[in-house]
Enzyme design. Structure first.
Site, PDB file in Angstrom:
ATOM      1  N   THR A   1     -11.639 -29.233 -48.909  1.00  0.00           N
ATOM      2  CA  THR A   1     -11.556 -29.890 -47.607  1.00  0.00           C
ATOM      3  C   THR A   1     -12.942 -30.069 -46.981  1.00  0.00           C
ATOM      4  O   THR A   1     -13.694 -29.100 -46.875  1.00  0.00           O
ATOM      5  CB  THR A   1     -10.685 -29.028 -46.669  1.00  0.00           C
ATOM      6  OG1 THR A   1      -9.429 -28.805 -47.302  1.00  0.00           O
ATOM      7  CG2 THR A   1     -10.472 -29.711 -45.328  1.00  0.00           C
ATOM      8  N   GLU A   2     -13.260 -31.290 -46.604  1.00  0.00           N
ATOM      9  CA  GLU A   2     -14.532 -31.603 -45.920  1.00  0.00           C
ATOM     10  C   GLU A   2     -15.745 -31.138 -46.719  1.00  0.00           C
ATOM     11  O   GLU A   2     -16.789 -30.813 -46.177  1.00  0.00           O
ATOM     12  CB  GLU A   2     -14.566 -30.997 -44.509  1.00  0.00           C
ATOM     13  CG  GLU A   2     -13.341 -31.311 -43.655  1.00  0.00           C
ATOM     14  CD  GLU A   2     -13.184 -32.784 -43.320  1.00  0.00           C
ATOM     15  OE1 GLU A   2     -14.185 -33.521 -43.385  1.00  0.00           O
ATOM     16  OE2 GLU A   2     -12.052 -33.209 -43.011  1.00  0.00           O
ATOM     17  N   LEU A   3     -15.594 -31.095 -48.040  1.00  0.00           N
ATOM     18  CA  LEU A   3     -16.643 -30.656 -48.969  1.00  0.00           C
ATOM     19  C   LEU A   3     -17.141 -29.243 -48.689  1.00  0.00           C
ATOM     20  O   LEU A   3     -18.279 -28.905 -48.988  1.00  0.00           O
ATOM     21  CB  LEU A   3     -17.833 -31.632 -48.981  1.00  0.00           C
ATOM     22  CG  LEU A   3     -17.615 -33.025 -49.566  1.00  0.00           C
ATOM     23  CD1 LEU A   3     -18.967 -33.685 -49.843  1.00  0.00           C
ATOM     24  CD2 LEU A   3     -16.816 -32.997 -50.863  1.00  0.00           C
TER      25      LEU A   3
END
Lengths: 420, 391
Positions: free
Chosen positions: B145-147
């Site tokens: 998630t979100e890198l």
């Protein structure tokens, strides 16, 4: 820069937010190379004149020639005020105040003023404008700055005498005070002041819109400059009350403008689900009796208290025991009360129909008519400790930054524009 | 070999409806089906369908020379099934070309990697199965998630059998090093890392239509000339898929840009296009990356502060994960499913108080007027959810 400023009240003798605002504003302006001559109808003693010169209109010696007097009388009485409402008290109270119309009478070389908001208010407004002519003749200044409708006529007369630019500063309009059923005479005075002003300062975008739409003022003439708050040394800690209930406070005049009925409606909705709340309505006003009856009718009086009018000290005490402060105003040009609550680290819930909601972030904003959302917010602040902690800490931090200095900077810019 | 690697993030959260305190104990419908369906359909129309169509055309036109990768969250896939099945079909058509790689992530686009290893692994497993079911692919590359990445997360991802993970090429992680190479987890033989070139990625994703940007207007020729100045083995262009048509409207020319980029790259530069799995098969890791603290691709700070850090966010986050054991032992499918939807990172994003500065981007994705409102709504839902659990 020399400024001739007309106000109606100045601390410590005040009855509304106007005096407090004038005090904060002039104090900040004095730090910006501005020399202020602040005119009030009358001095009551104890005024702080350390940074500005305060002049009482009842001390001014009238030195107008008969010809000038005649001209000014004519200009002042262009509007026949037949009946009126006072700005900072409720509707019913207004009707109880009789409008004793008298022509302007000169007693010796000075005029008498009672100051404040007496029965003779309308007369005094005219007399004040009359004295403004002498003040304008006798003093040297670059700009005239008049606060609220009580002072607009004085401002316009001073402009006519001196040919200096006039700023009218709108802290409230007749529409805020009375809703749509406005007093036409006051409206006319307000419009007259705005029409004759070179610039108009509105205390919020909310008020600016009213000025543009209801007083037909051109957009570019009206500037929003938000009020600040005077920093206080306040280390009040929250005090647990002995009732062991969460206290939700409404502090203000109990009038149409402040939306007390919406507060009660929301209280009923909260109490239906959760009886651990105690609602406190502090203040007086023309809707008080009606509100008492409403609370009785809704059968929520076990969890509802009316305190009547509270002194500043008592207000502070109430705030220190409050778990939240609610301002459900129907129409609030600015609204300084939530800022005071925030200074006391009290979480706040305010209506979007207020000028102060334009500047605050760490508060919960609701539409005054949306009592479901208001009830929801009250329930949440009372039941979710992290929320109330955040609002309390961040709110206090934020209010420290809401300074009069910011407002003063913008006003000085406006003065400079007008001087060109 | 010099490659460009495109990765697009596709995500839609299950947004909560205004859930008032009156509803607690009375009503267990938490999600705003009307809004979720409306947004899903709108984004489908503006972004997913036209962009998928274009990508498919480009793949066919370039006969194996143009490739991309996607990560589609489980909640987005669920919404496509519910509200826009044609979007799912168009993604399936893309996967069928063989030039499109699907990555694995947490099922509900959650922050589980920061809270519970058990839940994290479970959600990755669930997402993997979902990808297999819809696209007949077995993902080997992971993106969180979100890198969000850290050494610890990298270790968990490796334990799950993945070969590589995508992460942000943040300055504080790389220092003097370039993101344009393959990297590796801090430990020997660790997970491989593909790092985002945020400069070039954000030129497309954020700055494409900014008139006051000195790169404006961005043409394919200009972009390719920038690529050519980069020392690189791989340039990783990672961005939200909604860049195309939703964040950057059609009128900005973003579709024209995308349409002509592959031919410009292939004819005027030394670059070719690669999928993440091609890169890790062909490149050797250049260096190890040390990330003791978790970081992300968000905002200037590249930290977690868009989701966690203020009291509202941390409180809500702790409360939802506190329920883990109770939720799982309930063995109630509906309860477990709801709990996972409540974990979606967007819920915490709405409570971010940074918007005072980072306002524009945050406001765009936020249907609440303030972080306080978001928190209240979430806590009301959680109050009801907790009541249901204790029954």
């Amino acid at each position: 820069m020399k400024v001739l400023m007309f106000g109606w009240e100045f601390p410590p003798h005040i009855s509304g937010g106007l005096g407090t605002a004038c005090y904060g504003l002039t104090k900040a302006l004095a730090q910006k190379d501005t020399e202020i001559l602040f005119v009030v109808p009358k001095l009551f003693g104890g005024e702080d004149n350390s940074q500005i010169r305060i002049l009482a209109a009842n001390q001014v010696i009238n030195d107008l020639s008969p010809k000038e007097s005649k001209m000014i009388s004519k200009n002042i009485s262009f509007i026949q005020i037949n009946s009126s409402m006072l700005p900072y008290i409720g509707q019913q109270d207004y009707y109880n105040i009789i409008h004793k119309q008298e022509t302007i009478k000169q007693e010796g070389q000075k005029f008498e003023f009672q100051g404040g908001y007496s029965e003779n208010l309308l007369e005094e407004v005219e007399r004040y404008a009359f004295v403004a002519a002498s003040i304008a003749k006798q003093n040297d200044f670059d700009i005239i700055h008049a606060h609220d409708w009580l002072c607009y006529k004085a401002g316009v007369i001073a402009k006519q005498i001196s040919n200096k630019p006039l700023i009218v500063h709108v802290h409230a309009t007749e529409f805020d005070r009375s809703g749509e059923n406005i007093n036409q005479d006051i409206y006319k005075v307000e419009k007259y002041g705005m029409d004759n002003a070179d610039k108009i300062i509105a205390v919020s975008d909310f008020t600016r819109k009213i000025i543009i739409n209801k007083y037909q003022q051109p957009l570019e003439k009206v500037t929003s400059i938000h009020n600040g708050v005077i920093a206080t040394e306040n280390n009040n800690t929250h005090q647990q009350n002995s009732l062991n209930k969460k206290i939700v406070s409404f502090i203000g005049r109990i009038t149409f403008q402040k939306g007390p009925d919406y507060f009660i409606e929301a209280a009923e909705k909260v109490l239906k689900k959760d009886k651990s709340f105690l609602f406190v309505m502090a203040g007086k006003g023309d809707m008080l009796n009606k509100m008492v009856a409403l609370v009785a009718k809704k059968r929520i009086s076990k969890n509802f208290i009316f305190t009547g009018f509270l002194s500043q000290e008592e207000v502070n005490k109430l705030l220190s025991q409050s778990d939240m402060f609610v301002m459900p105003s129907v129409s609030e040009p600015f609204g300084i009360a939530p800022l005071e609550a925030m200074q006391n680290s009290v979480p706040t819930i305010i209506s979007k129909q207020s000028g102060v909601s334009e500047v605050l972030k760490n508060t919960i904003k609701i539409d005054f008519w949306d009592t479901d959302s208001l009830a929801n917010a009250i329930y949440a602040v009372g039941n979710y400790p992290t929320l109330s902690k955040c609002l309390s800490i961040q709110g206090k931090k934020e209010v420290v930054e809401t300074t009069w200095e910011k407002a003063a900077n913008k006003i000085v810019d406006l003065y400079k524009q007008l001087q060109k | 070999m010099k490659s460009i690697c495109f990765y697009f993030q596709v995500h839609q959260p299950f947004r909560l409806r205004p859930y008032r305190f009156f509803d607690i104990g009375e009503n267990h419908n938490y999600f705003d089906n009307i809004q979720n369906s409306w947004i899903c359909k709108r984004v489908a129309e503006k972004c997913y369908l036209p962009t998928n169509k274009l990508i498919l055309e480009l793949i066919n036109q370039h006969k194996g020379a143009f490739k991309v990768s996607y990560s589609i969250s489980g909640t987005a896939l669920e919404q496509f099934e519910l509200y826009a099945p044609e979007v799912l079909e168009s993604f399936q058509a893309l996967a069928d070309t063989g030039e499109v790689e699907l990555l694995c992530e947490t099922y509900s686009h959650s922050l589980a990697s920061l809270a519970s290893e058990k839940e994290f692994k479970k959600q990755v497993q669930l997402h993997k199965e979902l990808i297999k079911k819809h696209f007949k692919q077995e993902p080997t590359i992971f993106r969180n998630t979100e890198l969000i990445y850290s050494d610890k997360i990298g270790q968990m991802v490796k334990d799950l059998g993945f070969k590589a993970q995508l992460a942000e090429g943040a300055k504080h992680i790389l220092a003097w090093r370039s993101p344009n190479y393959l990297y590796q987890h801090s430990e020997e033989n660790g997970l491989l890392l593909l790092l985002k070139n945020f400069q070039l990625s954000d030129d497309i994703a954020f700055r494409f239509s900014q008139h006051d940007w000195n790169g404006f207007p961005l043409t394919c020729d200009k972009f390719v000339s920038w690529l050519d100045t980069e020392e690189a083995e791989c340039i990783n262009l990672f961005m939200d898929y909604e860049t195309f048509g939703e964040h950057q409207w059609k009128e900005t020319g973003i579709f024209e840009f995308l349409k002509h980029l592959p031919e410009t790259v292939l004819s005027k530069s030394q670059f070719t296009f690669s999928k993440p799995s091609d890169l890790i098969a062909n490149l050797k890791p250049k260096d190890k990356v040390l990330a003791p603290e978790a970081y992300s691709w968000a905002d200037e700070e590249r930290d977690l502060s868009a989701w966690l850090g203020n009291d509202l966010q941390d409180d809500a986050f702790e409360q939802i994960y506190e329920l883990e054991d109770k939720v799982l032992s309930s063995q109630d499918e509906e309860i477990i499913r709801t709990w996972r939807h409540l974990q979606t990172s967007d819920n915490f994003y709405y409570m971010c108080t940074k918007f005072f500065n980072d306002g524009d981007v945050h406001k765009y994705f936020n249907h609440y007027d303030s972080p306080y409102e978001a928190y209240i709504n979430y806590m009301n839902v959680l109050s009801d959810f907790r009541q249901r659990l204790s029954k």
